[in-house]
Write an enzyme that holds these catalytic residues in place. Sequence first.
Site, PDB file in Angstrom:
ATOM      1  N   ILE A 156       0.838  -1.206   0.000  1.00 32.99           N
ATOM      2  CA  ILE A 156       0.000   0.000   0.000  1.00 32.99           C
ATOM      3  C   ILE A 156       0.871   1.253   0.000  1.00 32.99           C
ATOM      4  O   ILE A 156       0.624   2.193  -0.771  1.00 32.99           O
ATOM      5  CB  ILE A 156      -0.999  -0.019   1.182  1.00 32.99           C
ATOM      6  CG1 ILE A 156      -1.966  -1.206   1.019  1.00 32.99           C
ATOM      7  CG2 ILE A 156      -1.777   1.300   1.254  1.00 32.99           C
ATOM      8  CD1 ILE A 156      -2.895  -1.462   2.195  1.00 32.99           C
ATOM      9  N   ALA A 235      -4.192   3.531   7.722  1.00 27.99           N
ATOM     10  CA  ALA A 235      -3.763   2.181   8.124  1.00 27.99           C
ATOM     11  C   ALA A 235      -4.559   1.695   9.338  1.00 27.99           C
ATOM     12  O   ALA A 235      -5.572   0.992   9.173  1.00 27.99           O
ATOM     13  CB  ALA A 235      -2.266   2.181   8.393  1.00 27.99           C
ATOM     14  N   ARG A 236      -4.134   2.086  10.528  1.00 27.93           N
ATOM     15  CA  ARG A 236      -4.875   1.740  11.747  1.00 27.93           C
ATOM     16  C   ARG A 236      -4.760   2.893  12.730  1.00 27.93           C
ATOM     17  O   ARG A 236      -3.704   3.522  12.847  1.00 27.93           O
ATOM     18  CB  ARG A 236      -4.309   0.471  12.394  1.00 27.93           C
ATOM     19  CG  ARG A 236      -4.685  -0.824  11.690  1.00 27.93           C
ATOM     20  CD  ARG A 236      -6.179  -1.148  11.796  1.00 27.93           C
ATOM     21  NE  ARG A 236      -6.504  -2.410  11.158  1.00 27.93           N
ATOM     22  CZ  ARG A 236      -6.889  -2.552   9.887  1.00 27.93           C
ATOM     23  NH1 ARG A 236      -7.011  -1.494   9.118  1.00 27.93           N
ATOM     24  NH2 ARG A 236      -7.168  -3.749   9.408  1.00 27.93           N
ATOM     25  N   ASP A 260      -8.819   8.004   8.026  1.00 27.93           N
ATOM     26  CA  ASP A 260      -9.845   7.032   7.634  1.00 27.93           C
ATOM     27  C   ASP A 260      -9.997   5.964   8.720  1.00 27.93           C
ATOM     28  O   ASP A 260     -10.898   5.140   8.641  1.00 27.93           O
ATOM     29  CB  ASP A 260      -9.434   6.367   6.306  1.00 27.93           C
ATOM     30  CG  ASP A 260     -10.534   5.487   5.719  1.00 27.93           C
ATOM     31  OD1 ASP A 260     -11.711   5.901   5.767  1.00 27.93           O
ATOM     32  OD2 ASP A 260     -10.235   4.375   5.232  1.00 27.93           O
ATOM     33  N   GLU A 265     -12.237   2.589  16.955  1.00 26.78           N
ATOM     34  CA  GLU A 265     -13.353   2.904  16.067  1.00 26.78           C
ATOM     35  C   GLU A 265     -14.502   1.922  16.260  1.00 26.78           C
ATOM     36  O   GLU A 265     -14.255   0.780  16.641  1.00 26.78           O
ATOM     37  CB  GLU A 265     -12.890   2.934  14.597  1.00 26.78           C
ATOM     38  CG  GLU A 265     -12.300   1.648  14.072  1.00 26.78           C
ATOM     39  CD  GLU A 265     -11.748   1.808  12.649  1.00 26.78           C
ATOM     40  OE1 GLU A 265     -10.903   2.690  12.405  1.00 26.78           O
ATOM     41  OE2 GLU A 265     -12.197   1.038  11.787  1.00 26.78           O
ATOM     42  N   HIS A 283     -13.587   4.761   7.803  1.00 26.47           N
ATOM     43  CA  HIS A 283     -12.870   3.537   7.407  1.00 26.47           C
ATOM     44  C   HIS A 283     -13.382   2.976   6.067  1.00 26.47           C
ATOM     45  O   HIS A 283     -13.943   1.886   6.006  1.00 26.47           O
ATOM     46  CB  HIS A 283     -12.953   2.464   8.504  1.00 26.47           C
ATOM     47  CG  HIS A 283     -11.841   1.460   8.412  1.00 26.47           C
ATOM     48  ND1 HIS A 283     -11.279   0.836   9.500  1.00 26.47           N
ATOM     49  CD2 HIS A 283     -11.167   0.963   7.344  1.00 26.47           C
ATOM     50  CE1 HIS A 283     -10.333   0.000   9.116  1.00 26.47           C
ATOM     51  NE2 HIS A 283     -10.240   0.062   7.795  1.00 26.47           N
ATOM     52  N   GLY A 285     -11.337   2.712   3.324  1.00 23.72           N
ATOM     53  CA  GLY A 285     -10.166   2.406   2.492  1.00 23.72           C
ATOM     54  C   GLY A 285     -10.413   1.384   1.393  1.00 23.72           C
ATOM     55  O   GLY A 285     -10.111   1.629   0.231  1.00 23.72           O
ATOM     56  N   SER A 286     -10.954   0.237   1.746  1.00 22.30           N
ATOM     57  CA  SER A 286     -11.116  -0.828   0.741  1.00 22.30           C
ATOM     58  C   SER A 286     -12.534  -0.865   0.178  1.00 22.30           C
ATOM     59  O   SER A 286     -12.885  -1.803  -0.537  1.00 22.30           O
ATOM     60  CB  SER A 286     -10.769  -2.179   1.371  1.00 22.30           C
ATOM     61  OG  SER A 286     -11.646  -2.461   2.448  1.00 22.30           O
TER      62      SER A 286
END
Length: 317
Positions: A156, A235-236, A260, A265, A283, A285-286
């Site tokens: 990534i 990422a996290r 994100d 969370e 969140h 991202g994907s």
Amino acid sequence: MKKVLITRKLIKSSEEFASKIFDVKLNHSDEILTNDELILKSKDCDGILTSITDKLDSNIIFKLSDKIKIISNFAVGFGNIDIQAATKKNIVVTNTPDVLTDATAEITILILLAATRRAKEGIDWVEKKNWKWAANFLMGKQLTGSRLGILGMGRIGRAVADRARAFKMKIHYHNRSRLNKNLEKDAVYHSSLQSLLSVSDFFSINCPATPNTKNIINSKTIKYLPNGAVIVNSARGDMIDDDSMVDALKSGKIFALGLDVYNGEPDIHSDYLTLPNVFVLPHLGSSTIKTRTAMANLAIQNMLDFFKTGETKNKVN
Ligand code: GLV
């Protein structure tokens, strides 16, 4: 036929795929299972397909039925699963790399641009319907020609770098080890985080969450950044010490922040919601149809390969 629990609702076509090859227990309500529900529902299963909302700490893992041989995580990150405990219990854990690289890199660029060009404040003004053009209205910063520091130059991180090169950004990175020339391209390697931070006009967190990266961006490390840097995290959440970040956003040390992902969370540090220089997404991202479908199918395939051969290529333990 192997029996598997799928803890959260998947895209319909993926649930259909799983139902053809496994005896599946689906979660039609899509409510997050409590620990007790997860243990109980998976009791007669051979595997569990988990999502990042399932927190499988050692306490839960050791209570799982001995029948369970695989936990297939519907994500590339697997910080939600205690890997050591799973290994001790002889449970294989798999993830879904590669298929979400592009989507996650795209959202990283989205939050980078949105934070840098003050998109949230812009939208607020438009919604209030009382804005007018002015030479100094909502001035942001420019990516072009600036330095982007990337923490974690895995798939990534490298995909973010490729996109940032299109903005003529100069790429710097820190990684556990230096990449070979083919992967590194023109990026400048820094052997320490401090060195990377000191040149990062823009800074993107793209490393995995591990005990070593917890709160890696904190009051001490933020000081190394140039004044007025922009930070993004796709990422996290636990990589950032939120209180220190909020102080730096308030003082102007950090010009803007794009997020994100969050500590704990879906909860979000309340100041992130009120500070004008923070751009937040839930969140995502994907979250494209193509990527989420590919991730679910890969998570299912990981289980199928494992049940057929005892091996699976995306094993992380
Ligand atoms: C998403 O956050 C993932 O780890 O796949």
